[in-house]
Write a protein that holds these residues in place. Structure first.
Motif, PDB file in Angstrom:
ATOM      1  N   THR A 264       0.836  -1.200   0.000  1.00 46.32           N
ATOM      2  CA  THR A 264       0.000   0.000   0.000  1.00 46.32           C
ATOM      3  C   THR A 264       0.869   1.246   0.000  1.00 46.32           C
ATOM      4  O   THR A 264       1.890   1.299   0.692  1.00 46.32           O
ATOM      5  N   HIS A 265       0.472   2.235  -0.773  1.00 46.60           N
ATOM      6  CA  HIS A 265       1.203   3.503  -0.778  1.00 46.60           C
ATOM      7  C   HIS A 265       0.910   4.252   0.520  1.00 46.60           C
ATOM      8  O   HIS A 265      -0.251   4.414   0.913  1.00 46.60           O
ATOM      9  N   GLY A 267       1.551   7.833   2.570  1.00 45.04           N
ATOM     10  CA  GLY A 267       2.014   9.204   2.666  1.00 45.04           C
ATOM     11  C   GLY A 267       2.439   9.516   4.090  1.00 45.04           C
ATOM     12  O   GLY A 267       2.462   8.634   4.952  1.00 45.04           O
ATOM     13  N   THR A 314      -3.582   3.563  -2.308  1.00 44.70           N
ATOM     14  CA  THR A 314      -3.439   4.251  -1.020  1.00 44.70           C
ATOM     15  C   THR A 314      -4.288   3.531   0.026  1.00 44.70           C
ATOM     16  O   THR A 314      -5.121   2.684  -0.300  1.00 44.70           O
ATOM     17  N   TYR A 315      -4.094   3.880   1.282  1.00 45.51           N
ATOM     18  CA  TYR A 315      -4.898   3.267   2.345  1.00 45.51           C
ATOM     19  C   TYR A 315      -6.371   3.640   2.175  1.00 45.51           C
ATOM     20  O   TYR A 315      -7.257   2.814   2.428  1.00 45.51           O
TER      21      TYR A 315
END
Length: 334
Positions: A264-265, A267, A314-315
């Motif tokens: 998962t990406h 940030g 992303t999450y």
């Protein structure tokens, strides 16, 4: 089912050697920086508390709980890495220092966790996977997921977990980090036997938390210790749930980490609360568990360049994909 992928099909022998070389310096930095953030959080609350208005105090507590819970998750991930012996080169640092500095303060046990976690890696997504109950039933309805998150944020999940951990330390339930609960046969055990088990299994957590309390008492703020168990009971279960969902929920039943595990990406916000020390590179971790945390991004880049993995979601995107409207999935309120 997809067959298990050999790492020699993905990397050269030189790359495997380089990727799997641990570093005592990086391990020490990971643990040390985590405790610096924890100490800074307690210090900030203590410094500003006297001058802050009521609304600011409420906000301060909420932020402090989130930060502390994020660092508690970081301690759990550091314990996880040490269970693979990838956090430090030195066995003493992996098995003793990490146990006392990371596992015990969050009421855990590195050696018990290692035995449990190795079964997860051997049987990921299969019926024998001991962690399967953590992600079973997804996708769920949005209402069901909201109920799960509400239980996490109101402390119900945390209280249930604490009670379960107490029963495990009493040797009433088998030790696990999943939702499965299996009773241990009594076999004529007496109250003294249970008391002995509790002392043996809980003493490490009691000692390490007494040190945290003692340090806060020493600087004149013993009440601040309450933030530690409160963070563990309220935001921490939510962060654990989101992390577990992102790693394996909704993935295929497969022998291959390319299909049964998700990267998962993450940030800055995700890294602070649900994805510390690159735990979001979970597909890479399952492909080669000996790779230390600070080399997982490089491993991911190599796999991307060679077309073995795709751009990770992303999450937020993962949570959205695992929660559907009522007419698309059955409600699962587990």
């Amino acid at each position: 089912m997809n067959t298990r992928v050999s790492v020699t099909e993905l990397f050269s022998r030189e790359e495997i050697k380089e990727l799997t070389t641990a570093s005592d310096l990086h391990g020490a930095w990971a643990i040390g920086s985590t405790w610096v953030v924890i100490a800074a959080t307690f210090t900030s609350v203590a410094y500003y508390w006297e001058y802050a208005p009521i609304w600011a105090k409420v906000l301060m507590i909420a932020v402090a709980l989130a930060i502390l819970a994020g660092r508690q998750l970081c301690l759990a991930i550091l314990m996880h890495d040490a269970s693979h012996r990838s956090l430090f080169k030195a066995k003493l640092l992996n098995d003793v220092a990490t146990d006392w500095l990371c596992a015990r303060p969050i009421w855990n046990d590195l050696h018990k966790y290692r035995a449990h976690h190795m079964r997860h890696h051997a049987k990921t997504s299969l019926a024998e996977d001991p962690d399967l109950s953590l992600v079973a039933g997804f996708p769920v309805t949005k209402k069901s997921l909201l109920r799960k998150f509400t239980r996490d944020l109101t402390g119900l999940t945390g209280i249930k977990f604490l009670f379960g951990r107490l029963l495990m330390d009493l040797d009433i339930l088998e030790w696990t980090v999943s939702n499965d609960q299996k009773r241990i046969p009594k076999n004529g055990k007496t109250l003294q036997d249970y008391a002995t088990a509790l002392f043996k299994n809980s003493s490490g957590a009691v000692i390490s938390n007494a040190v945290i309390f003692g340090a806060l008492w020493r600087v004149g703020h013993p009440k601040l210790y309450l933030l530690w168990p409160l963070a563990y009971t309220v935001p921490f279960p939510l962060f654990i749930r989101i992390r577990s969902m992102a790693e394996h929920a909704g993935m295929q039943t497969s022998h291959s980490a390319l299909n049964n595990t998700r990267t998962t990406h993450a940030g800055p916000i995700a890294r602070s609360f649900v994805a510390p020390i690159h735990v979001n590179y979970h597909q890479e971790h399952h492909l080669m568990a000996a790779v230390p945390y600070f080399k997982l991004p490089r491993m991911h880049d190599l796999l991307r360049e060679r077309g073995f993995v795709i751009q990770p979601p992303t999450y937020f995107e993962v949570i959205h994909s695992l929660s559907k409207s009522e007419n698309k999935t059955q409600n699962n309120d587990a």
